[in-house]
Scaffold this motif. Structure first.
Motif, PDB file in Angstrom:
ATOM      1  N   ARG A  78       0.826  -1.348   0.161  1.00  0.00           N
ATOM      2  CA  ARG A  78      -0.351   0.386   0.161  1.00  0.00           C
ATOM      3  C   ARG A  78       0.408   1.165  -0.053  1.00  0.00           C
ATOM      4  N   ARG A  79       2.129   1.200   0.455  1.00  0.00           N
ATOM      5  CA  ARG A  79       2.640   2.799   0.756  1.00  0.00           C
ATOM      6  C   ARG A  79       3.644   2.632  -0.552  1.00  0.00           C
ATOM      7  N   ALA A  80       3.666   1.643  -1.216  1.00  0.00           N
ATOM      8  CA  ALA A  80       4.477   1.717  -2.609  1.00  0.00           C
ATOM      9  C   ALA A  80       3.524   2.110  -3.145  1.00  0.00           C
ATOM     10  N   PHE A  81       2.085   1.925  -3.541  1.00  0.00           N
ATOM     11  CA  PHE A  81       1.415   2.289  -4.239  1.00  0.00           C
ATOM     12  C   PHE A  81       0.890   3.841  -4.046  1.00  0.00           C
ATOM     13  N   ILE A  82       0.994   4.906  -2.296  1.00  0.00           N
ATOM     14  CA  ILE A  82       0.849   4.833  -2.372  1.00  0.00           C
ATOM     15  C   ILE A  82       2.221   6.749  -2.623  1.00  0.00           C
ATOM     16  N   SER A  83       3.381   6.027  -2.185  1.00  0.00           N
ATOM     17  CA  SER A  83       4.195   6.690  -2.198  1.00  0.00           C
ATOM     18  C   SER A  83       4.361   7.234  -4.469  1.00  0.00           C
ATOM     19  N   GLY A  84       3.935   6.372  -5.115  1.00  0.00           N
ATOM     20  CA  GLY A  84       3.544   7.005  -6.508  1.00  0.00           C
ATOM     21  C   GLY A  84       2.391   7.477  -7.130  1.00  0.00           C
ATOM     22  N   ALA A  85       1.880   7.565  -6.215  1.00  0.00           N
ATOM     23  CA  ALA A  85       0.245   8.901  -6.181  1.00  0.00           C
ATOM     24  C   ALA A  85       0.857   9.750  -4.869  1.00  0.00           C
ATOM     25  N   VAL A  86       1.269  10.663  -4.407  1.00  0.00           N
ATOM     26  CA  VAL A  86       2.421  11.873  -3.981  1.00  0.00           C
ATOM     27  C   VAL A  86       3.052  12.466  -5.346  1.00  0.00           C
ATOM     28  N   ALA A  87       1.766  13.137  -5.904  1.00  0.00           N
ATOM     29  CA  ALA A  87       2.064  13.072  -7.506  1.00  0.00           C
ATOM     30  C   ALA A  87       1.608  14.561  -7.663  1.00  0.00           C
ATOM     31  N   SER A  88       2.547  15.430  -8.468  1.00  0.00           N
ATOM     32  CA  SER A  88       2.961  16.473  -8.696  1.00  0.00           C
ATOM     33  C   SER A  88       1.207  17.107  -9.977  1.00  0.00           C
ATOM     34  N   LEU A  89       0.380  17.511 -10.093  1.00  0.00           N
ATOM     35  CA  LEU A  89      -0.324  17.561 -10.217  1.00  0.00           C
ATOM     36  C   LEU A  89      -0.315  18.735 -11.092  1.00  0.00           C
ATOM     37  N   ALA A  90       0.500  19.880 -11.405  1.00  0.00           N
ATOM     38  CA  ALA A  90       0.631  20.881 -11.882  1.00  0.00           C
ATOM     39  C   ALA A  90       1.388  22.333 -11.495  1.00  0.00           C
ATOM     40  N   THR A  91       2.075  22.762 -12.439  1.00  0.00           N
ATOM     41  CA  THR A  91       3.009  24.562 -12.163  1.00  0.00           C
ATOM     42  C   THR A  91       2.261  25.361 -11.742  1.00  0.00           C
ATOM     43  N   LEU A  92       2.197  25.986 -11.314  1.00  0.00           N
ATOM     44  CA  LEU A  92       1.117  27.696 -11.286  1.00  0.00           C
ATOM     45  C   LEU A  92       2.564  28.613 -11.296  1.00  0.00           C
ATOM     46  N   SER A  93       1.767  29.032 -12.401  1.00  0.00           N
ATOM     47  CA  SER A  93       2.419  31.210 -11.743  1.00  0.00           C
ATOM     48  C   SER A  93       2.936  31.372 -10.881  1.00  0.00           C
ATOM     49  N   VAL A  94       3.618  31.848 -10.045  1.00  0.00           N
ATOM     50  CA  VAL A  94       3.537  32.134  -8.676  1.00  0.00           C
ATOM     51  C   VAL A  94       3.122  33.283  -8.789  1.00  0.00           C
ATOM     52  N   SER A  95       2.587  33.825  -9.617  1.00  0.00           N
ATOM     53  CA  SER A  95       1.669  35.409  -9.446  1.00  0.00           C
ATOM     54  C   SER A  95       0.990  34.920  -8.659  1.00  0.00           C
ATOM     55  N   GLY A  96      -0.126  33.322  -8.608  1.00  0.00           N
ATOM     56  CA  GLY A  96      -1.439  32.927  -7.936  1.00  0.00           C
ATOM     57  C   GLY A  96      -2.684  33.379  -8.586  1.00  0.00           C
ATOM     58  N   GLN A  97      -2.599  33.976  -9.562  1.00  0.00           N
ATOM     59  CA  GLN A  97      -3.161  34.300 -10.777  1.00  0.00           C
ATOM     60  C   GLN A  97      -4.357  33.575 -11.440  1.00  0.00           C
ATOM     61  N   ALA A  98      -3.506  32.571 -11.481  1.00  0.00           N
ATOM     62  CA  ALA A  98      -3.596  31.059 -12.268  1.00  0.00           C
ATOM     63  C   ALA A  98      -5.362  29.966 -11.832  1.00  0.00           C
ATOM     64  N   LYS A  99      -5.618  30.189 -13.673  1.00  0.00           N
ATOM     65  CA  LYS A  99      -6.531  29.225 -12.860  1.00  0.00           C
ATOM     66  C   LYS A  99      -6.399  28.283 -11.749  1.00  0.00           C
ATOM     67  N   PRO A 100      -7.541  27.370 -10.679  1.00  0.00           N
ATOM     68  CA  PRO A 100      -7.285  26.147 -10.577  1.00  0.00           C
ATOM     69  C   PRO A 100      -6.520  25.064 -11.241  1.00  0.00           C
ATOM     70  N   ALA A 101      -6.063  24.682 -10.114  1.00  0.00           N
ATOM     71  CA  ALA A 101      -4.417  23.953 -10.560  1.00  0.00           C
ATOM     72  C   ALA A 101      -5.121  22.310 -10.518  1.00  0.00           C
ATOM     73  N   PHE A 102      -6.525  22.220  -9.754  1.00  0.00           N
ATOM     74  CA  PHE A 102      -6.944  20.784  -9.813  1.00  0.00           C
ATOM     75  C   PHE A 102      -8.097  20.961  -9.044  1.00  0.00           C
TER      76      PHE A 102
END
Length: 372
Positions: free
Chosen positions: A12-36
């Motif tokens: 289960r941990r091996a699966f969860i480790s793989g699921a600690v996934a990056s979903l999107a990178t936003l502009s640090v302006s904070g003005q981008a649309k919701p990432a996910f």
């Protein structure tokens, strides 16, 4: 010494480790649309494992809409024959929180920060009956000793065996040696030891972008300075000491000693069904308001149910800044404000004056349960 995890837990941990996934990178302006679409949990319980404030079994539990505070977990340990134990929960200037969330039939447990000393973490984990082998992931908010120093105590130096627990940090800066500038002369804070982490069974995941953790929580990634709050951190960083200098920004890479702007600092968040966001701001060096705005921006969820943790409204921030933050919190209108660790009494006093029904003071061992 905790038992060796079963093959099911390891898988289960091996699966969860793989699921600690990056979903999107936003502009640090904070003005981008919701990432996910932020994961929505049915229930969230946050247990205070390490903090400075302790209290005996004299406080009543709290029941409010969307919040139950269990005051008596570990407050008065008893022996097998019913006597009060001479063992007690320890308080220290550090922070560690165990967040347990539920989505349908699935429960996930994330340890957020580790407190200051291994001794305090080991003592409190044992008295609170926490099974370290049931922790699915860990998040380190930032690279300060009072948040990472206790990690060897989680397993009380037990061999790593088959453990492979995600250890999420916001950037390479988390591993740099730091100097505490509040002392004269400045004190060497030290650096987080990557080798010791690996030996303890932690798998480092550097996530500067918003990421889902264990399928039920999400981190903010880099928190832009988009409100009146400034980055206010009483430490300096020594690039290349403990951290990989090539993985730092060019300006920091070339400096012998750099002012610490906390760019790698993370907040950990939950979207609780029927309630809104619970934002865990472990130390708030990038600003508690900035952290809240970042969580709203990346998730698309505007309702703030609770803000939890250390808000660092002490030096080098001023009393005026603490009061201004309290006033700004009125506009954000969270249902609950739960200050801990480095928040400071000026903010707590002012927030209590402005929002007397919203401020909850927790103690070590307390369990905060958020559910509609």
């Amino acid at each position: 010494m905790p038992p060796s995890p079963s093959p099911a837990i390891v898988c289960r941990r091996a699966f969860i480790s793989g699921a600690v996934a990056s979903l999107a990178t936003l502009s640090v302006s904070g003005q981008a649309k919701p990432a996910f679409a932020a994961p929505e949990v049915d229930m969230l319980a946050i247990q205070v494992v390490v903090d400075a404030a302790t209290f005996g079994p004299f406080l009543d539990d709290i029941d409010r809409p969307g919040l139950h505070v269990d005051r008596h977990v570990g407050a008065a340990p008893v022996t097998a024959d019913g006597h009060m134990s001479k063992k007690a929960l320890w308080g220290e200037f550090g922070l560690s929180l165990l967040a347990s969330s539920k989505m349908g039939d699935e429960t996930r447990r994330i340890l957020i920060d580790f407190g200051y000393t291994p001794e305090a973490l080991a003592n409190n984990v044992a008295l609170l009956g926490i099974d370290p082998d049931q922790i699915d992931a860990t998040v380190l908010s930032h690279g300060h000793l009072d948040h990472y120093g206790g990690f060897p105590g989680l397993f009380a130096n037990a061999p790593a065996r088959a453990r492979h627990i995600p250890f999420v940090v916001g950037g390479e800066e988390a591993f740099c040696n730091r100097i505490a500038m509040t002392a004269k002369p400045p004190l060497i804070m030290g650096a987080l030891d990557r080798t010791a982490l690996a030996q303890a069974g932690f798998a480092v995941e550097i996530r500067p972008e918003p990421s889902v953790v264990a399928g039920q929580a999400f981190t903010t990634g880099i928190i832009p300075l988009q409100t009146t709050e400034r980055a206010a951190i009483p430490t300096a960083m020594r690039p290349g000491e403990g951290c990989k200098v090539t993985d730092l920004s060019e300006a920091k890479r070339l400096a012998e000693q750099a002012a610490d702007d906390g760019e790698h600092e993370l907040a950990t968040c939950y979207n609780v069904k029927g309630l809104g966001l619970v934002v865990i701001v472990s130390c708030g060096h990038r600003g508690v308001l900035n952290s809240i705005r970042r969580a709203q921006a990346i998730s698309g969820v505007q309702k703030i149910h609770a803000v939890v943790g250390g808000f660092h409204l002490v030096k080098p921030r001023t009393e005026a800044e603490a009061k201004a933050t309290a006033a700004a919190m009125v506009e954000i209108a969270p249902d609950y404000i739960i200050p801990m660790h480095c928040t400071g009494e000026v903010f707590i006093t002012e927030a209590t004056r402005l929002m007397p029904d919203k401020v909850i003071r927790p103690f070590v061992g307390n369990r905060l349960i958020f559910a509609a």
